[in-house]
Design an enzyme around this catalytic site. Structure first.
Site, mmCIF file in Angstrom:
data_model
loop_
_atom_site.group_PDB
_atom_site.id
_atom_site.type_symbol
_atom_site.label_atom_id
_atom_site.label_comp_id
_atom_site.label_asym_id
_atom_site.label_seq_id
_atom_site.Cartn_x
_atom_site.Cartn_y
_atom_site.Cartn_z
ATOM 1 N N ASP A 1 0.844 -0.980 0.182
ATOM 2 C CA ASP A 1 0.090 0.111 -0.378
ATOM 3 C C ASP A 1 0.698 1.439 -0.092
ATOM 4 O OD1 ASP A 1 -1.806 -1.676 0.319
ATOM 5 O OD2 ASP A 1 -2.378 -0.944 2.025
ATOM 6 N N HIS B 1 3.903 -2.261 3.415
ATOM 7 C CA HIS B 1 3.787 -0.566 2.462
ATOM 8 C C HIS B 1 4.919 -0.407 2.440
ATOM 9 C CE1 HIS B 1 0.881 -1.177 5.688
ATOM 10 N NE2 HIS B 1 -0.022 -0.076 4.794
#
Length: 207
Positions: A33, A175
């Site tokens: 992400d 992430h």
């Protein structure tokens, strides 16, 4: 406060969202992400390539605008792309129309049927609005949250949680961000090494 493993009750409360992939294959679905950004996203791509792993990158529209070359590299290397809004909006604190407009702004750049709400926070009205605006949209959450964004978490503990909770069909969230990079660059190659030896494969998400 966050949970490394998504409780079954939460999955039951939001059945219109995809939390994991039911399959007989020994496959783990790696997701990233908040990118694309310089240094971190290319480093992730390099690690994935070493293990012949494909993943799904849920991208911030504004980051795609700023770093189109890295975005094109992600696609060129065979990874899937997902929408993560244009400005990383928190659904619970945003009205539905603003949220929809921000999603659509990102969709102009991303053009993908995959979406993940930032922070995993989205209202039911927002779910309905997104699916009405883009029929066939798949909203993906996760089964395992790595915690790599937690700057108080030791890399060794982050790895321990990921290996403990991931199983066949799991969607694991990492992430590709500066904030997470200290833990990500430690955990990702080590987790891939262990999973590969255990016979897992790594595929991108599909609609």
């Amino acid at each position: 406060m966050y949970l490394a493993k998504t409780p079954w009750l939460l999955k039951k409360l939001y059945p219109q969202l995809t939390w994991d992939i039911k399959s007989t294959d020994r496959c783990i679905y790696l997701t990233f992400d908040d990118g694309p950004i310089p240094i971190v996203t290319p480093a992730v791509l390099n690690i994935l390539k070493q293990y012949n792993a494909k993943a799904t990158f849920f991208c911030i529209g504004d980051n795609v605008r700023k770093h189109p070359d890295i975005f094109e590299q992600v696609k060129a290397e065979g990874h899937a792309i997902g929408n993560h809004t244009f400005n990383h909006l928190k659904g619970w604190e945003t009205d539905t129309q603003t949220y929809l407009d921000n999603f659509l702004q990102a969709d102009k750049l991303l053009d993908t049927p995959l979406f993940r709400p930032p922070y995993g926070r989205i209202k039911r009205a927002q779910i309905r609005a997104l699916k009405a605006a883009k029929p066939g949209l798949n909203i993906f959450m996760w089964d395992v949250l790595s915690g790599d964004f937690d700057m108080t978490l030791k890399p060794e503990d982050c790895l321990k949680d990921v290996l403990k909770y991931a199983e066949a069909g799991s969607m694991v969230v990492f992430h590709d961000s500066i904030k997470a990079f200290d833990r990500l660059e430690y955990v990702l190659p080590r987790a891939l090494e262990v999973w590969s030896k255990e016979g897992y494969s790594f595929s991108p998400l599909t609609p």
